[in-house]
Design a protein around this motif. Structure first.
Motif, mmCIF file in Angstrom:
data_model
loop_
_atom_site.group_PDB
_atom_site.id
_atom_site.type_symbol
_atom_site.label_atom_id
_atom_site.label_comp_id
_atom_site.label_asym_id
_atom_site.label_seq_id
_atom_site.Cartn_x
_atom_site.Cartn_y
_atom_site.Cartn_z
ATOM 1 N N PHE A 136 31.246 39.403 51.953
ATOM 2 C CA PHE A 136 31.968 40.511 51.335
ATOM 3 C C PHE A 136 31.949 41.668 52.323
ATOM 4 C CE2 PHE A 136 31.721 38.161 47.482
ATOM 5 C CZ PHE A 136 32.691 38.703 46.650
ATOM 6 N N ARG A 154 42.014 34.503 47.910
ATOM 7 C CA ARG A 154 40.846 35.393 47.923
ATOM 8 C C ARG A 154 40.144 35.430 49.284
ATOM 9 N NH1 ARG A 154 42.946 35.179 42.848
ATOM 10 N NH2 ARG A 154 42.041 36.805 41.563
ATOM 11 N N ILE A 208 36.595 39.233 50.615
ATOM 12 C CA ILE A 208 35.898 38.112 51.256
ATOM 13 C C ILE A 208 36.580 37.832 52.594
ATOM 14 C CG2 ILE A 208 35.226 35.688 51.035
ATOM 15 C CD1 ILE A 208 35.402 36.074 47.995
ATOM 16 N N PHE A 235 27.127 29.652 39.903
ATOM 17 C CA PHE A 235 28.511 30.109 39.787
ATOM 18 C C PHE A 235 29.121 29.328 38.631
ATOM 19 C CE2 PHE A 235 28.337 30.739 44.589
ATOM 20 C CZ PHE A 235 28.361 32.127 44.528
ATOM 21 N N VAL A 240 36.713 36.812 31.226
ATOM 22 C CA VAL A 240 37.665 36.513 32.310
ATOM 23 C C VAL A 240 38.215 35.112 32.023
ATOM 24 C CG1 VAL A 240 38.005 36.271 34.801
ATOM 25 C CG2 VAL A 240 36.268 37.860 33.949
ATOM 26 N N ILE A 263 33.982 31.993 39.022
ATOM 27 C CA ILE A 263 33.770 31.986 40.474
ATOM 28 C C ILE A 263 33.964 30.574 41.030
ATOM 29 C CG2 ILE A 263 32.203 32.618 42.344
ATOM 30 C CD1 ILE A 263 32.948 35.017 40.666
ATOM 31 N N THR A 314 42.397 31.744 37.503
ATOM 32 C CA THR A 314 41.794 32.748 36.614
ATOM 33 C C THR A 314 42.795 33.882 36.414
ATOM 34 O OG1 THR A 314 40.899 33.954 38.513
ATOM 35 C CG2 THR A 314 39.433 32.350 37.446
ATOM 36 N N SER A 315 42.563 34.720 35.419
ATOM 37 C CA SER A 315 43.316 35.978 35.395
ATOM 38 C C SER A 315 42.347 37.106 35.072
ATOM 39 C CB SER A 315 44.477 35.930 34.413
ATOM 40 O OG SER A 315 43.992 35.985 33.105
ATOM 41 N N GLN A 316 42.807 38.322 35.277
ATOM 42 C CA GLN A 316 41.956 39.495 35.053
ATOM 43 C C GLN A 316 41.551 39.573 33.582
ATOM 44 O OE1 GLN A 316 44.088 43.061 36.168
ATOM 45 N NE2 GLN A 316 45.059 41.993 37.868
ATOM 46 N N THR A 366 30.654 40.688 42.883
ATOM 47 C CA THR A 366 30.706 40.034 41.568
ATOM 48 C C THR A 366 29.457 39.153 41.433
ATOM 49 O OG1 THR A 366 32.013 38.568 40.162
ATOM 50 C CG2 THR A 366 32.146 38.127 42.492
ATOM 51 N N HIS A 387 37.307 29.743 42.323
ATOM 52 C CA HIS A 387 37.735 30.276 43.628
ATOM 53 C C HIS A 387 36.918 29.758 44.810
ATOM 54 C CE1 HIS A 387 40.706 32.985 41.968
ATOM 55 N NE2 HIS A 387 39.889 33.096 40.950
ATOM 56 N N ILE A 409 28.580 33.767 51.980
ATOM 57 C CA ILE A 409 28.937 32.530 51.271
ATOM 58 C C ILE A 409 29.191 31.417 52.276
ATOM 59 C CG2 ILE A 409 30.478 31.545 49.495
ATOM 60 C CD1 ILE A 409 31.624 34.427 49.171
ATOM 61 N N SER A 425 40.039 41.129 42.792
ATOM 62 C CA SER A 425 40.785 41.132 41.525
ATOM 63 C C SER A 425 41.471 42.484 41.364
ATOM 64 C CB SER A 425 39.815 40.899 40.350
ATOM 65 O OG SER A 425 40.490 41.097 39.125
HETATM 66 C C1 MYR Z 1 41.066 37.500 38.469
HETATM 67 O O1 MYR Z 1 41.712 36.444 38.485
HETATM 68 O O2 MYR Z 1 41.573 38.575 38.821
HETATM 69 C C2 MYR Z 1 39.651 37.520 38.005
HETATM 70 C C3 MYR Z 1 38.739 36.576 38.669
HETATM 71 C C4 MYR Z 1 38.705 36.686 40.176
HETATM 72 C C5 MYR Z 1 37.470 36.013 40.752
HETATM 73 C C6 MYR Z 1 37.505 35.879 42.249
HETATM 74 C C7 MYR Z 1 36.235 35.244 42.762
HETATM 75 C C8 MYR Z 1 36.202 35.090 44.263
HETATM 76 C C9 MYR Z 1 34.945 34.453 44.787
HETATM 77 C C10 MYR Z 1 33.706 35.305 44.635
HETATM 78 C C11 MYR Z 1 32.492 34.784 45.351
HETATM 79 C C12 MYR Z 1 31.214 35.512 44.956
HETATM 80 C C13 MYR Z 1 30.057 35.248 45.861
HETATM 81 C C14 MYR Z 1 28.826 36.082 45.573
#
Ligand code: MYR
Length: 281
Positions: free
Chosen positions: A192, A172, A198, A259, A28, A263, A61-63, A120, A266, A159, A94
């Motif tokens: 979540f 997000r 979230i 993290f 990622v 993560i 970030t990107s996928q 995630t 974000h 969280i 995502s």
């Molecule tokens: C993307 O950009 O599409 C890929 C990465 C996205 C990650 C988003 C993370 C959000 C926060 C997650 C918190 C987890 C807590 C357990």
């Protein structure tokens, strides 16, 4: 039957599981100040937090790259694999999961199981580990997919972030934008939801009260069976240890995790996540 597991780097697998011959990880990408990074390759966790602190613009970030997944599936097919379990970032955070659904029709010789994990981080890594363990015991594929479906259904995470800015600006926090004005002087507990998004779960006035309430929430959410609780931190190891000790003294089975950059981008620095993963019967 020859079964592989593919996940993405947000699962933060341990080195031990990452090195297994049938486990594969998609990168990622993380972007900081115009540079592209892949954690574990050209970015350590500490370097990420240092760079984020030193840069005014928030990282992004990107996928994972879909063509990496396609290449991986082609290679697995060529290597004689018959079944593939794909465990990726929740569709609620995502677009990746949605974007790979078409692949199910592109590989007629492979049986693909790509469930929406709705999560995630460490709980995603736990799903990978459980899958690996089940494959190792030669469990039938149907049994594995049923168990995974049950694990996904029973997994959740809460969280507490230091600053909501990263989640809101990164888009997000699903119900956050509407209530951001009301969140200014409070410590919300986020979670979540059942769609893997979230959301603000409870609004609490102070950090101390938020943690007290969180311990109750964790107890409520783990009373029906045995769970593992992951205390996951973004660059606050001391606080994570303090909270983990408190939870252990209350009888929880706790592991501490970190993290990394994906993560951390974000959540920002100073966040604590609480992943709840059901143990297999
Ligand atoms: C993307 O950009 O599409 C890929 C990465 C996205 C990650 C988003 C993370 C959000 C926060 C997650 C918190 C987890 C807590 C357990």
């Amino acid at each position: 039957m020859k079964t592989a597991i593919i996940t993405d780097s947000s699962a933060y697998l341990s080195d031990e599981i990452k090195e297994k011959a049938n486990v594969f990880v998609l990168d990622v990408p993380v972007f900081i100040a115009g540079e592209t990074y892949i954690e574990g390759k050209n970015l350590t966790v500490q370097a990420f937090y240092d760079k984020m602190a030193a840069t005014e613009t928030l990282p992004k970030t990107s996928q994972p790259n879909i063509s990496d997944l396609v290449l991986q599936l082609e290679k697995l097919q060529a290597d004689g694999y018959t079944h593939v379990i794909g465990l990726f970032l929740s569709s609620g955070i995502s677009g990746f999961w949605q974007n790979i659904q078409y692949l199910k029709d592109e590989f007629p010789d492979l049986t693909l199981f790509f469930p929406d994990t709705l999560i995630t981080s460490a709980p995603l890594g736990y799903m990978v580990e459980m899958s690996y363990n089940m494959i190792k015991t030669n469990a039938p594929f149907d049994f594995i997919t049923n168990e995974l479906t049950e694990i996904i259904y029973q997994t959740t995470a809460f969280i507490i972030v230091d600053d909501l800015d990263h989640l809101v600006k990164g888009g997000r926090l699903s119900n956050g934008a509407a209530m951001i004005g009301n969140l200014l002087n409070i410590k919300p507990i986020l979670r979540f939801d059942e769609e893997g998004k979230i959301v603000v779960y409870e609004k609490i006035r102070t950090s101390k009260k938020a943690f007290k309430r969180l311990y109750k929430i964790l107890a409520e959410n783990t009373k029906d069976r045995d769970y593992k609780v992951y205390v996951i931190h973004s660059n606050i190891p001391e606080k994570a240890h303090e909270v983990a000790e408190e939870l252990t003294s209350k009888g929880f089975d706790v592991s501490i995790a970190t993290f990394g950059a994906v993560i951390g981008t974000h959540l920002g620095e100073g966040a604590l996540g609480f992943g709840i993963s059901p143990k297999l019967k």
